[in-house]
Design a protein around this motif. Structure first.
Motif, PDB file in Angstrom:
ATOM      1  N   LEU A 379       0.839  -1.202   0.000  1.00  0.00           N
ATOM      2  CA  LEU A 379       0.000   0.000   0.000  1.00  0.00           C
ATOM      3  C   LEU A 379       0.869   1.246   0.000  1.00  0.00           C
ATOM      4  CD1 LEU A 379      -2.981  -0.747   2.372  1.00  0.00           C
ATOM      5  CD2 LEU A 379      -2.966  -0.563  -0.105  1.00  0.00           C
ATOM      6  N   LEU A 380       0.534   2.144  -0.894  1.00  0.00           N
ATOM      7  CA  LEU A 380       1.316   3.361  -1.021  1.00  0.00           C
ATOM      8  C   LEU A 380       1.357   4.156   0.292  1.00  0.00           C
ATOM      9  CD1 LEU A 380       2.961   5.206  -2.774  1.00  0.00           C
ATOM     10  CD2 LEU A 380       0.862   6.303  -3.496  1.00  0.00           C
ATOM     11  N   GLU A 381       0.213   4.194   0.977  1.00  0.00           N
ATOM     12  CA  GLU A 381       0.181   4.916   2.264  1.00  0.00           C
ATOM     13  C   GLU A 381       1.256   4.382   3.208  1.00  0.00           C
ATOM     14  OE1 GLU A 381      -2.653   3.874   0.478  1.00  0.00           O
ATOM     15  OE2 GLU A 381      -4.189   3.878   2.041  1.00  0.00           O
ATOM     16  N   GLU A 382       1.416   3.042   3.182  1.00  0.00           N
ATOM     17  CA  GLU A 382       2.399   2.447   4.089  1.00  0.00           C
ATOM     18  C   GLU A 382       3.817   2.801   3.664  1.00  0.00           C
ATOM     19  OE1 GLU A 382       1.348  -1.714   4.318  1.00  0.00           O
ATOM     20  OE2 GLU A 382      -0.599  -1.168   5.197  1.00  0.00           O
ATOM     21  N   VAL A 383       4.039   2.795   2.362  1.00  0.00           N
ATOM     22  CA  VAL A 383       5.356   3.160   1.850  1.00  0.00           C
ATOM     23  C   VAL A 383       5.700   4.590   2.277  1.00  0.00           C
ATOM     24  CG1 VAL A 383       6.655   3.638  -0.247  1.00  0.00           C
ATOM     25  CG2 VAL A 383       5.227   1.604  -0.119  1.00  0.00           C
ATOM     26  N   LEU A 384       4.735   5.482   2.121  1.00  0.00           N
ATOM     27  CA  LEU A 384       4.981   6.887   2.461  1.00  0.00           C
ATOM     28  C   LEU A 384       5.209   7.059   3.964  1.00  0.00           C
ATOM     29  CD1 LEU A 384       2.428   8.704   0.118  1.00  0.00           C
ATOM     30  CD2 LEU A 384       4.901   8.551  -0.151  1.00  0.00           C
ATOM     31  N   ALA A 385       4.427   6.334   4.755  1.00  0.00           N
ATOM     32  CA  ALA A 385       4.587   6.431   6.213  1.00  0.00           C
ATOM     33  C   ALA A 385       5.974   5.954   6.625  1.00  0.00           C
ATOM     34  CB  ALA A 385       3.503   5.611   6.914  1.00  0.00           C
ATOM     35  N   GLU A 386       6.430   4.897   5.981  1.00  0.00           N
ATOM     36  CA  GLU A 386       7.753   4.355   6.277  1.00  0.00           C
ATOM     37  C   GLU A 386       8.832   5.380   5.912  1.00  0.00           C
ATOM     38  OE1 GLU A 386       8.774   1.933   7.864  1.00  0.00           O
ATOM     39  OE2 GLU A 386      10.855   1.652   7.207  1.00  0.00           O
ATOM     40  N   SER A 387       8.624   6.054   4.816  1.00  0.00           N
ATOM     41  CA  SER A 387       9.596   7.058   4.390  1.00  0.00           C
ATOM     42  C   SER A 387       9.671   8.208   5.407  1.00  0.00           C
ATOM     43  CB  SER A 387       9.205   7.594   3.011  1.00  0.00           C
ATOM     44  OG  SER A 387      10.142   8.530   2.575  1.00  0.00           O
ATOM     45  N   VAL A 388       8.512   8.627   5.902  1.00  0.00           N
ATOM     46  CA  VAL A 388       8.484   9.697   6.905  1.00  0.00           C
ATOM     47  C   VAL A 388       9.196   9.231   8.176  1.00  0.00           C
ATOM     48  CG1 VAL A 388       6.975  11.095   8.370  1.00  0.00           C
ATOM     49  CG2 VAL A 388       6.405  10.753   5.959  1.00  0.00           C
ATOM     50  N   ASN A 389       8.981   7.971   8.513  1.00  0.00           N
ATOM     51  CA  ASN A 389       9.648   7.408   9.686  1.00  0.00           C
ATOM     52  C   ASN A 389      11.157   7.464   9.572  1.00  0.00           C
ATOM     53  OD1 ASN A 389       8.567   6.479  12.012  1.00  0.00           O
ATOM     54  ND2 ASN A 389       7.580   4.722  11.027  1.00  0.00           N
ATOM     55  N   LEU A 390      11.647   7.043   8.421  1.00  0.00           N
ATOM     56  CA  LEU A 390      13.097   7.063   8.197  1.00  0.00           C
ATOM     57  C   LEU A 390      13.624   8.499   8.250  1.00  0.00           C
ATOM     58  CD1 LEU A 390      13.459   4.407   5.349  1.00  0.00           C
ATOM     59  CD2 LEU A 390      14.265   4.210   7.694  1.00  0.00           C
ATOM     60  N   ALA A 391      12.839   9.416   7.698  1.00  0.00           N
ATOM     61  CA  ALA A 391      13.254  10.825   7.735  1.00  0.00           C
ATOM     62  C   ALA A 391      13.337  11.306   9.176  1.00  0.00           C
ATOM     63  CB  ALA A 391      12.268  11.676   6.931  1.00  0.00           C
ATOM     64  N   LYS A 392      12.369  10.879   9.977  1.00  0.00           N
ATOM     65  CA  LYS A 392      12.352  11.294  11.384  1.00  0.00           C
ATOM     66  C   LYS A 392      13.601  10.788  12.110  1.00  0.00           C
ATOM     67  CE  LYS A 392       8.118  11.140  12.840  1.00  0.00           C
ATOM     68  NZ  LYS A 392       6.960  10.446  13.438  1.00  0.00           N
ATOM     69  N   GLN A 393      13.941   9.528  11.840  1.00  0.00           N
ATOM     70  CA  GLN A 393      15.152   8.978  12.460  1.00  0.00           C
ATOM     71  C   GLN A 393      16.371   9.810  12.092  1.00  0.00           C
ATOM     72  OE1 GLN A 393      15.631   4.848  11.387  1.00  0.00           O
ATOM     73  NE2 GLN A 393      13.595   4.332  12.183  1.00  0.00           N
ATOM     74  N   ALA A 394      16.475  10.132  10.817  1.00  0.00           N
ATOM     75  CA  ALA A 394      17.636  10.901  10.355  1.00  0.00           C
ATOM     76  C   ALA A 394      17.682  12.263  11.036  1.00  0.00           C
ATOM     77  CB  ALA A 394      17.578  11.062   8.843  1.00  0.00           C
ATOM     78  N   ILE A 395      16.526  12.891  11.162  1.00  0.00           N
ATOM     79  CA  ILE A 395      16.488  14.217  11.791  1.00  0.00           C
ATOM     80  C   ILE A 395      16.863  14.103  13.269  1.00  0.00           C
ATOM     81  CG2 ILE A 395      14.967  16.116  12.476  1.00  0.00           C
ATOM     82  CD1 ILE A 395      13.436  15.564   9.818  1.00  0.00           C
ATOM     83  N   ASN A 396      16.369  13.075  13.919  1.00  0.00           N
ATOM     84  CA  ASN A 396      16.709  12.877  15.331  1.00  0.00           C
ATOM     85  C   ASN A 396      18.198  12.714  15.546  1.00  0.00           C
ATOM     86  OD1 ASN A 396      14.287  13.219  16.656  1.00  0.00           O
ATOM     87  ND2 ASN A 396      13.629  11.117  16.221  1.00  0.00           N
ATOM     88  N   GLU A 397      18.862  12.108  14.567  1.00  0.00           N
ATOM     89  CA  GLU A 397      20.312  11.962  14.687  1.00  0.00           C
ATOM     90  C   GLU A 397      21.034  13.276  14.402  1.00  0.00           C
ATOM     91  OE1 GLU A 397      21.699   8.842  12.092  1.00  0.00           O
ATOM     92  OE2 GLU A 397      20.242   7.469  13.038  1.00  0.00           O
ATOM     93  N   LYS A 398      20.595  13.947  13.349  1.00  0.00           N
ATOM     94  CA  LYS A 398      21.339  15.110  12.867  1.00  0.00           C
ATOM     95  C   LYS A 398      21.024  16.378  13.646  1.00  0.00           C
ATOM     96  CE  LYS A 398      22.322  14.217   8.027  1.00  0.00           C
ATOM     97  NZ  LYS A 398      23.659  14.705   7.827  1.00  0.00           N
ATOM     98  N   ASN A 399      19.753  16.540  13.979  1.00  0.00           N
ATOM     99  CA  ASN A 399      19.333  17.823  14.547  1.00  0.00           C
ATOM    100  C   ASN A 399      18.188  17.615  15.539  1.00  0.00           C
ATOM    101  OD1 ASN A 399      18.839  20.483  15.005  1.00  0.00           O
ATOM    102  ND2 ASN A 399      18.319  21.018  12.892  1.00  0.00           N
TER     103      ASN A 399
END
Ligand code: ARG
Length: 568
Positions: A379-399
């Motif tokens: 499901l595309l919704e799930e793919v997009l949610a996963e992408s946002v999750n990964l982005a959140k992880q990256a932001i938590n590490e960087k900033n």
């Protein structure tokens, strides 16, 4: 700049050629040592009755344009060197003055181009192919507008066809209202798949489904009610994705909308004696066009995808009076669109040539087509949610202390998926790998967004540190030299890039441009320290350069449908 050079050259040459011709002949030399522009004089020789070498040398001695430092005749070419100090003033003043209007063209003079994109099918998951169509179509619609046309965005929803007979049959036998309400696409799709499994064992189900579809076509109340409901819940589910990606449409007229508009086209086909019977069905032979026949009506009178597209094309011409009608649909439908155009041409419709199929390749996962069939659905919704999750992880590490992290994670997560889809030429297949798309280095959306955020932060800091920055207009940027040259040149190429991307229906040219500009900016950023600059004029001029990078980058991303967070 090219235009200014062309104007001067046309003057000097003596009006034998038009400015347009001259501008078209101006080239960009492979190496910057050979100048920033080159004008080949070979084509002038015959008309001017002089050798190219002589022409180049004459032009060189007479040429003066503000922003061009020197010219040099070399082997029949006139090489032109930009004076970066003067040229910076031409470019940066324009960017700062125009803001997000920078690069806006008037080529289209407000004429309409319709663009049919996304167009998912009711009661089925939004496929990766539909995601590609959505993202590419949205970027193209933005480019259409940036070149001065009016874009009409059409979502040609797949909401008609025999499959609805199957769906109604399945729902009436095995469906559960509450389940469908809760997750419509998943449930309806399950029912559809289940129908096919059962129909293999009990072929009489097929007959039942045909009956239901006939009832639906005949306006049967129960059938219509179910169909309307399936349509509504599906559209609601699709709109979640459209809202997330910030994509809008002017029309959701899908296939069903043309049910009462096909008669006219069929009549015209009859009048032109184009319809032929073939084992009970009505077809149009396209042998002269070296295409297989186009099926217009089935044995039982049912119309088809192609019939509805014929009616849609005619309706769109009548309603919008388009100068072009674009269809952003995968490669696998190339034959369909060839047939569509061929049939219209057979009807002697002059605008048949204005229909343009803009095809694209597949989305691959582990080397295979990313598919949503056979019950095993991504499901595309799930793919997009996963992408946002990964982005959140990256932001938590960087900033980790970033304010509105949620919002930025969405902008980065969605932006990464969209950018990834746009950065390769659309005809090529795309490999779907979330980790790759979300990398902050390399040719990714986050990389460009990060460059933008860096530029924003720098501007903000500088403005706080220096009190407030003046918006002085500089006649020349005397503090500039080779360090700034590549950035100035790149910024000045924005309009040309937009033109090429729009001409070729190719948003990847804009994506590449954004990557190039980000890379040049990062190199510049590493080499200069604006905050510590003691020369106030130099500081101010550098700031104007960075602001111009910001404006251009943000507008580039906007054309792609990608957000530009100020901080990340
Ligand atoms: N619904 C179709 C599909 O999913 C795409 C429709 C494209 N647009 C058109 N006018 N045929 O394959």
């Amino acid at each position: 700049m090219k235009e200014k050079i062309a104007e001067e050259l046309t003057q000097l040459i003596g009006k034998e050629f038009t400015i347009r011709e001259i501008e078209d002949w101006i080239e960009k030399p492979k190496f910057t040592t050979m100048g920033d522009f080159a004008f080949p004089c070979f084509r002038l020789a015959k008309k001017l009755k002089k050798s190219p070498v002589e022409i180049a040398s004459n032009l060189s001695s007479e040429f003066t344009v503000k922003g061009i430092e020197k010219t040099e005749p070399v082997n029949g070419y006139l090489n032109l060197y930009l004076d970066v100090k003067a040229y910076a003033a031409v470019v940066l003043n324009e960017v700062l003055e125009k803001g997000s209007d920078y690069g806006q063209m008037d080529t289209g003079k407000g004429q309409v181009i319709t663009i049919d994109f996304s167009s998912p099918n009711i009661a089925k998951p939004f496929s990766m192919g539909h995601l590609r169509s959505t993202v590419i179509g949205n970027a193209l619609a933005n480019l259409i507008e940036k070149t001065g046309y009016k874009a009409i965005r059409i979502n040609h929803i797949g909401d008609w066809g025999t499959q609805f007979g199957k769906l109604i049959t399945a729902y009436k036998k095995w469906g559960d209202e509450n389940k469908v309400k809760k997750s419509p696409i998943v449930e309806l799709h399950k029912l559809y798949v289940y129908f096919h499994e059962q129909a293999e064992k009990y072929p009489e189900l097929e007959e039942e489904a045909r009956l239901w579809f006939r009832k639906l076509e005949g306006g049967d109340e129960e059938a219509l009610e179910l169909w309307t409901w399936f349509r509504e819940v599906s559209l609601e589910a699709f709109s979640i994705v459209y809202n997330q990606l910030n994509i809008t449409f002017d029309s959701y007229n899908g296939e069903a909308f043309y049910n009462d508009k096909m008669e006219g086209v069929i009549e015209k086909l009859k009048e032109a004696a184009l319809l032929e019977e073939s084992s009970g069905a009505m077809v149009i032979r396209l042998e002269e066009e070296a295409l297989p026949p186009c099926l217009i009506q089935k044995k039982d009178g049912a119309t088809l995808y192609a019939t509805r597209d014929l009616a849609a094309a005619v309706y769109r011409k009548g309603t919008y009076n388009f100068v072009k009608s674009v269809y952003v649909v995968g490669n696998e439908q190339s034959l369909h669109f060839k047939q569509l155009k061929a049939v219209l041409a057979k009807l002697k419709i002059i605008w048949a040539d204005d229909l343009i199929h803009v095809p694209f390749g597949m989305m691959l996962k582990d080397g295979k087509k990313m598919s949503t069939r056979k019950g095993k659905i991504v499901l595309l919704e799930e793919v997009l949610a996963e992408s946002v999750n990964l982005a959140k992880q990256a932001i938590n590490e960087k900033n980790p202390s970033l304010p509105n992290k949620e919002k930025v994670a969405q902008q980065v997560g969605f932006g990464a998926v969209m950018f990834h889809d746009l950065k390769v030429f659309r005809q090529n297949d795309v490999h779907f790998e979330l980790e790759d798309m979300l990398r902050f280095e390399g040719e990714t959306g986050p990389y460009v967004q990060y460059a933008y955020a860096r530029a924003s932060t720098l501007v903000k800091k500088a403005e706080t540190a220096t009190g407030h920055s003046s918006q002085a207009l500089y006649e020349t940027f005397d503090s500039f030299g080779e360090t700034e040259r590549p950035l100035i040149m790149k910024i000045s190429e924005f309009e040309e890039t937009i033109k090429q991307a729009a001409d070729d229906w190719d948003p990847s040219k804009i994506a590449k441009y954004c990557i190039d500009l980000s890379q040049l900016f990062n190199q510049y950023y590493a080499r200069t320290s604006i905050l510590k600059e003691s020369n106030k004029v130099k500081q101010e001029q550098s700031l104007q350069l960075i602001k111009s990078v910001k404006i251009t980058l943000k507008e580039g991303l906007r054309l792609l449908g990608v957000a530009a967070p100020e901080e990340m």
